[in-house]
Write a protein that holds these residues in place. Structure first.
Motif, short mmCIF file in Angstrom:
data_model
loop_
_atom_site.label_atom_id
_atom_site.label_comp_id
_atom_site.label_asym_id
_atom_site.label_seq_id
_atom_site.Cartn_x
_atom_site.Cartn_y
_atom_site.Cartn_z
N ASN A 261 -73.88 25.74 51.50
CA ASN A 261 -74.28 25.19 52.80
C ASN A 261 -73.40 24.04 53.27
O ASN A 261 -73.74 23.34 54.22
CB ASN A 261 -75.75 24.76 52.78
N GLN A 262 -72.28 23.84 52.59
CA GLN A 262 -71.35 22.79 52.99
C GLN A 262 -70.16 23.40 53.72
O GLN A 262 -69.50 24.32 53.20
CB GLN A 262 -70.86 22.00 51.77
N ILE A 263 -69.90 22.90 54.92
CA ILE A 263 -68.77 23.40 55.71
C ILE A 263 -67.55 22.54 55.42
O ILE A 263 -67.56 21.33 55.64
CB ILE A 263 -69.09 23.35 57.22
N GLU A 264 -66.51 23.15 54.92
CA GLU A 264 -65.28 22.43 54.59
C GLU A 264 -64.09 23.14 55.23
O GLU A 264 -63.98 24.37 55.17
CB GLU A 264 -65.09 22.36 53.07
N ALA A 265 -63.23 22.34 55.84
CA ALA A 265 -62.02 22.91 56.44
C ALA A 265 -61.07 23.38 55.34
O ALA A 265 -60.90 22.71 54.32
CB ALA A 265 -61.34 21.87 57.32
N THR A 266 -60.47 24.51 55.57
CA THR A 266 -59.54 25.07 54.60
C THR A 266 -58.15 25.18 55.24
O THR A 266 -58.00 25.74 56.34
CB THR A 266 -59.99 26.47 54.15
N VAL A 267 -57.17 24.60 54.59
CA VAL A 267 -55.80 24.65 55.08
C VAL A 267 -55.02 25.62 54.20
O VAL A 267 -54.94 25.45 52.98
CB VAL A 267 -55.13 23.26 55.06
N VAL A 268 -54.45 26.63 54.83
CA VAL A 268 -53.67 27.63 54.11
C VAL A 268 -52.19 27.39 54.38
O VAL A 268 -51.76 27.36 55.54
CB VAL A 268 -54.08 29.05 54.53
N GLN A 269 -51.44 27.18 53.34
CA GLN A 269 -50.01 26.97 53.48
C GLN A 269 -49.26 28.13 52.82
O GLN A 269 -49.59 28.54 51.71
CB GLN A 269 -49.59 25.65 52.82
N GLU A 270 -48.29 28.64 53.55
CA GLU A 270 -47.47 29.73 53.02
C GLU A 270 -46.04 29.23 52.82
O GLU A 270 -45.50 28.53 53.67
CB GLU A 270 -47.47 30.92 53.97
N SER A 271 -45.48 29.59 51.71
CA SER A 271 -44.12 29.17 51.39
C SER A 271 -43.20 30.38 51.36
O SER A 271 -43.39 31.30 50.55
CB SER A 271 -44.09 28.45 50.03
N ILE A 272 -42.25 30.40 52.30
CA ILE A 272 -41.28 31.51 52.37
C ILE A 272 -39.89 30.96 52.07
O ILE A 272 -39.40 30.05 52.75
CB ILE A 272 -41.30 32.16 53.76
N LYS A 273 -39.28 31.49 51.04
CA LYS A 273 -37.95 31.02 50.65
C LYS A 273 -36.89 31.64 51.56
O LYS A 273 -37.10 32.68 52.18
CB LYS A 273 -37.69 31.36 49.19
N LEU A 274 -35.73 30.98 51.63
CA LEU A 274 -34.66 31.39 52.53
C LEU A 274 -34.22 32.84 52.31
O LEU A 274 -34.06 33.59 53.29
CB LEU A 274 -33.46 30.45 52.40
N PRO A 275 -34.00 33.31 51.08
CA PRO A 275 -33.60 34.71 50.90
C PRO A 275 -34.63 35.69 51.48
O PRO A 275 -34.27 36.72 52.04
CB PRO A 275 -33.48 34.85 49.38
N GLN A 276 -35.91 35.35 51.33
CA GLN A 276 -36.94 36.22 51.88
C GLN A 276 -36.89 36.22 53.40
O GLN A 276 -37.04 37.26 54.05
CB GLN A 276 -38.33 35.74 51.41
N LEU A 277 -36.65 35.02 54.00
CA LEU A 277 -36.58 34.91 55.45
C LEU A 277 -35.39 35.71 55.98
O LEU A 277 -35.47 36.35 57.04
CB LEU A 277 -36.48 33.43 55.85
N THR A 278 -34.29 35.68 55.26
CA THR A 278 -33.10 36.43 55.67
C THR A 278 -33.37 37.93 55.70
O THR A 278 -32.96 38.63 56.63
CB THR A 278 -31.92 36.14 54.70
N LYS A 279 -34.11 38.41 54.71
CA LYS A 279 -34.45 39.83 54.68
C LYS A 279 -35.37 40.21 55.84
O LYS A 279 -35.22 41.28 56.44
CB LYS A 279 -35.13 40.17 53.35
N ILE A 280 -36.29 39.31 56.19
CA ILE A 280 -37.22 39.59 57.28
C ILE A 280 -36.47 39.69 58.60
O ILE A 280 -36.68 40.59 59.42
CB ILE A 280 -38.31 38.50 57.36
N ILE A 281 -35.53 38.73 58.82
CA ILE A 281 -34.75 38.73 60.07
C ILE A 281 -33.87 39.97 60.15
O ILE A 281 -33.76 40.62 61.20
CB ILE A 281 -33.91 37.46 60.17
N ALA A 282 -33.23 40.32 59.02
CA ALA A 282 -32.37 41.52 59.01
C ALA A 282 -33.16 42.77 59.28
O ALA A 282 -32.72 43.67 60.00
CB ALA A 282 -31.67 41.62 57.64
N HIS A 283 -34.37 42.84 58.73
CA HIS A 283 -35.22 44.01 58.96
C HIS A 283 -35.64 44.10 60.43
O HIS A 283 -35.68 45.19 61.02
CB HIS A 283 -36.45 43.95 58.05
N ALA A 284 -35.93 42.94 61.04
CA ALA A 284 -36.35 42.92 62.45
C ALA A 284 -35.21 43.37 63.35
O ALA A 284 -35.44 44.08 64.35
CB ALA A 284 -36.80 41.52 62.83
N ARG A 285 -33.96 42.97 63.04
CA ARG A 285 -32.82 43.38 63.86
C ARG A 285 -32.57 44.87 63.78
O ARG A 285 -32.16 45.51 64.77
CB ARG A 285 -31.58 42.62 63.39
N SER A 286 -32.80 45.43 62.59
CA SER A 286 -32.54 46.85 62.44
C SER A 286 -33.61 47.70 63.12
O SER A 286 -33.37 48.85 63.45
CB SER A 286 -32.49 47.22 60.94
#
Length: 238
Positions: free
Chosen positions: A213-238
């Motif tokens: 019965n206690q309402i608590e705010a939850t903060v979700v943080q996601e960590s994306i490393k540079l190599p992963q981000l590069t793959k995502i961008i390359a996939h989007a371009r293709s």
């Protein structure tokens, strides 16, 4: 909780051997399990697996069918809502069993829809509607012939409502809680027995904090490393 459901501390060694071994399918033992059910009705104890064993024996041996036993099993299962006990019991009933010829009129076809309605109201937390239905003229047979013999039935239903209130409210008005519990004059004493506090000026009831019965705010943080981000961008371009 699960361990108590599988093996309640009040279960005797005899019943434990019947429920846990191959003897649970021996029709000669049905009277022992039925006696144990009536022991549960008199003491307020509850053993779902033992009661399911009775229904399984009835399913395999229709000549053992006893509608009063089934009704009492279903009533006891009502008090565990929202656990799935009631539906587990229903799953072992079928038309062939209910249509078994009896010397006296079978009460189950009449009472079973009423029990399903009561379970539906409890499961949906419609507690005032549950009490209205339970105390209606249509359910007089259920009250006079069955629940009157079950020790602590109404308090067990109130415990269902209390579990829902604990997980939902930090404060609740006395009128609202009273409608959930079907209590008026005895409400203050009942609330005190739970360890809850009531403000005499506003009649508002305060519940102790718990994880639900206690309402608590939850903060979700996601960590994306540079190599992963590069793959995502390359996939989007293709």
């Amino acid at each position: 909780m699960t361990s108590e459901w599988l093996s309640p501390p009040t279960r005797s060694e005899i019943i434990e051997n019947l429920v846990s071994g191959v003897d649970r399918y021996n029709p000669a033992n049905v009277s022992i399990l039925e006696d144990y059910l009536y022991h549960q009705l008199r003491t307020g104890e509850y053993d779902c697996l033992a009661n399911l064993a009775i229904l399984k024996l009835y399913q395999f041996n229709s000549e053992l069918y006893n509608p009063d036993v089934i009704i009492n099993i279903l009533i006891k299962a009502l008090t565990t809502c929202p656990l799935p006990d009631f539906n587990l019991c229903l799953s072992l009933l079928d038309e062939r069993l209910i249509n078994t010829p009896l010397e006296e009129p079978d009460p189950l076809p009449v009472i079973l829809p009423e029990l399903k309605t009561l379970h539906n109201l409890l499961y949906r937390c419609r507690f005032p509607a549950f009490w209205d239905a339970y105390r209606s003229d249509e359910l007089e047979q259920l009250r006079d012939n069955y629940t009157v013999e079950i020790v602590g039935f109404e308090n067990a239903i109130r415990a269902v409502a209390i579990r829902a209130v604990r997980t939902t409210f930090t404060k609740i008005s006395s009128d609202r809680l009273g409608s959930y519990l079907s209590l008026s004059d005895d409400l203050v004493q009942y609330v005190k027995s739970l360890g809850w506090s009531i403000d005499p000026s506003t009649t508002v009831i305060s519940l102790p904090p718990n994880p639900d019965n206690q309402i608590e705010a939850t903060v979700v943080q996601e960590s994306i490393k540079l190599p992963q981000l590069t793959k995502i961008i390359a996939h989007a371009r293709s």
